[in-house]
Design a protein around this motif. Structure first.
Motif, PDB file in Angstrom:
ATOM      1  N   LEU A 137      77.005  92.039 -82.559  1.00 52.58           N
ATOM      2  CA  LEU A 137      76.876  93.000 -83.658  1.00 52.58           C
ATOM      3  C   LEU A 137      76.521  94.407 -83.157  1.00 52.58           C
ATOM      4  O   LEU A 137      77.169  95.378 -83.569  1.00 52.58           O
ATOM      5  CB  LEU A 137      75.876  92.512 -84.709  1.00 52.58           C
ATOM      6  CG  LEU A 137      75.827  93.335 -85.991  1.00 52.58           C
ATOM      7  CD1 LEU A 137      77.199  93.445 -86.651  1.00 52.58           C
ATOM      8  CD2 LEU A 137      74.826  92.737 -86.966  1.00 52.58           C
ATOM      9  N   PRO A 138      75.534  94.573 -82.262  1.00 50.73           N
ATOM     10  CA  PRO A 138      75.285  95.916 -81.732  1.00 50.73           C
ATOM     11  C   PRO A 138      76.498  96.491 -80.982  1.00 50.73           C
ATOM     12  O   PRO A 138      76.789  97.678 -81.084  1.00 50.73           O
ATOM     13  CB  PRO A 138      74.105  95.731 -80.778  1.00 50.73           C
ATOM     14  CG  PRO A 138      73.412  94.518 -81.284  1.00 50.73           C
ATOM     15  CD  PRO A 138      74.501  93.630 -81.831  1.00 50.73           C
ATOM     16  N   LEU A 140      79.656  95.829 -81.651  1.00 52.32           N
ATOM     17  CA  LEU A 140      80.629  96.197 -82.673  1.00 52.32           C
ATOM     18  C   LEU A 140      80.244  97.513 -83.365  1.00 52.32           C
ATOM     19  O   LEU A 140      81.078  98.395 -83.555  1.00 52.32           O
ATOM     20  CB  LEU A 140      80.762  95.066 -83.693  1.00 52.32           C
ATOM     21  CG  LEU A 140      81.856  95.197 -84.730  1.00 52.32           C
ATOM     22  CD1 LEU A 140      83.227  95.241 -84.063  1.00 52.32           C
ATOM     23  CD2 LEU A 140      81.793  94.040 -85.714  1.00 52.32           C
ATOM     24  N   LEU A 141      78.974  97.648 -83.726  1.00 54.64           N
ATOM     25  CA  LEU A 141      78.507  98.877 -84.384  1.00 54.64           C
ATOM     26  C   LEU A 141      78.628 100.090 -83.465  1.00 54.64           C
ATOM     27  O   LEU A 141      79.102 101.152 -83.886  1.00 54.64           O
ATOM     28  CB  LEU A 141      77.064  98.712 -84.858  1.00 54.64           C
ATOM     29  CG  LEU A 141      76.868  97.794 -86.059  1.00 54.64           C
ATOM     30  CD1 LEU A 141      75.376  97.566 -86.318  1.00 54.64           C
ATOM     31  CD2 LEU A 141      77.537  98.372 -87.291  1.00 54.64           C
ATOM     32  N   ALA A 142      78.202  99.946 -82.214  1.00 53.70           N
ATOM     33  CA  ALA A 142      78.289 101.069 -81.270  1.00 53.70           C
ATOM     34  C   ALA A 142      79.742 101.454 -81.029  1.00 53.70           C
ATOM     35  O   ALA A 142      80.074 102.645 -80.935  1.00 53.70           O
ATOM     36  CB  ALA A 142      77.609 100.709 -79.950  1.00 53.70           C
ATOM     37  N   ALA A 144      82.332 100.976 -83.154  1.00 53.67           N
ATOM     38  CA  ALA A 144      82.878 101.584 -84.369  1.00 53.67           C
ATOM     39  C   ALA A 144      82.380 103.014 -84.544  1.00 53.67           C
ATOM     40  O   ALA A 144      83.164 103.920 -84.872  1.00 53.67           O
ATOM     41  CB  ALA A 144      82.519 100.738 -85.588  1.00 53.67           C
ATOM     42  N   ILE A 145      81.105 103.251 -84.303  1.00 52.00           N
ATOM     43  CA  ILE A 145      80.560 104.597 -84.470  1.00 52.00           C
ATOM     44  C   ILE A 145      81.104 105.534 -83.386  1.00 52.00           C
ATOM     45  O   ILE A 145      81.569 106.640 -83.680  1.00 52.00           O
ATOM     46  CB  ILE A 145      79.016 104.572 -84.477  1.00 52.00           C
ATOM     47  CG1 ILE A 145      78.521 103.836 -85.720  1.00 52.00           C
ATOM     48  CG2 ILE A 145      78.446 105.989 -84.409  1.00 52.00           C
ATOM     49  CD1 ILE A 145      77.037 103.498 -85.704  1.00 52.00           C
TER      50      ILE A 145
END
Length: 192
Positions: A137-138, A140-142, A144-145
């Motif tokens: 999850l981290p 994926l978030l990093a 995407a951002i």
């Protein structure tokens, strides 16, 4: 010698083709896993040719790039030893991979964000994150951002520059092209 002007004109014509967004998505996906050419080289002329589609094109680029990054993560997670490591050795990427691993030890998830936003090879960090079994999850978030900020920034700057920017670029494309070639050659000899 005007080599880059015809190439620029061809790229601008091609950027308006109906299949261009699909090719942009494929290029964005592939660049996140293995392909060396960044999607910005197609995103920029597409936005120049159709500025009203800037945000949609940035979204396509971002989503396809993040999905490619997920594939890179999974390859690093499951297939590092049998598949990825021999390819890294074959294509002389092992030192870059080791460097990425060192950065992960020092900076953690922030390195994924940095690689997603900057010209640092994102693919190396997607594989490294999977190999190191970074929390998904981290990652994926990093991704995407970082990727989203990069591609929306490119699209926004090109859209804001509009016709004036396109005219200046068209007039200077040969100078810019040769400057990039000479800079790449100089960097090759400096970094050898």
């Amino acid at each position: 010698m005007k080599i880059f002007s015809p190439l620029y004109q061809w790229t601008m014509r091609w950027a308006t083709h109906t299949a261009a967004p699909k090719v942009l998505a494929v290029l964005s996906f592939a660049e996140s896993v293995f392909f060396p050419i960044p999607p910005d080289v197609l995103l920029a002329p597409m936005v120049l040719s159709k500025p009203e589609n800037a945000w949609r094109l940035a979204m396509i680029t971002t989503l396809a790039s993040v999905v490619g990054g997920v594939l890179g993560y999974l390859l690093g997670f499951w297939l590092y030893e049998p598949v990825i490591k021999p390819l890294l050795i074959e294509f002389n990427y092992m030192d870059k991979f080791q460097h990425a691993m060192d950065w992960f030890e020092d900076y953690g998830v922030w390195v994924v964000f940095l690689a997603g936003f900057s010209p640092i090879p994102y693919k190396v960090f997607t594989l490294s994150a999977g190999f190191l079994q970074m929390m998904f999850l981290p990652f994926l978030l990093a991704s995407a951002i970082g990727r989203g900020m990069r591609f929306y920034l490119v699209a926004g700057l090109i859209k804001a520059g509009g016709e004036k920017m396109e005219a200046k670029l068209r007039n200077s494309v040969d100078i810019i092209g040769w400057a990039v070639v000479f800079a790449a050659i100089a960097l090759y000899f400096i970094l050898r």
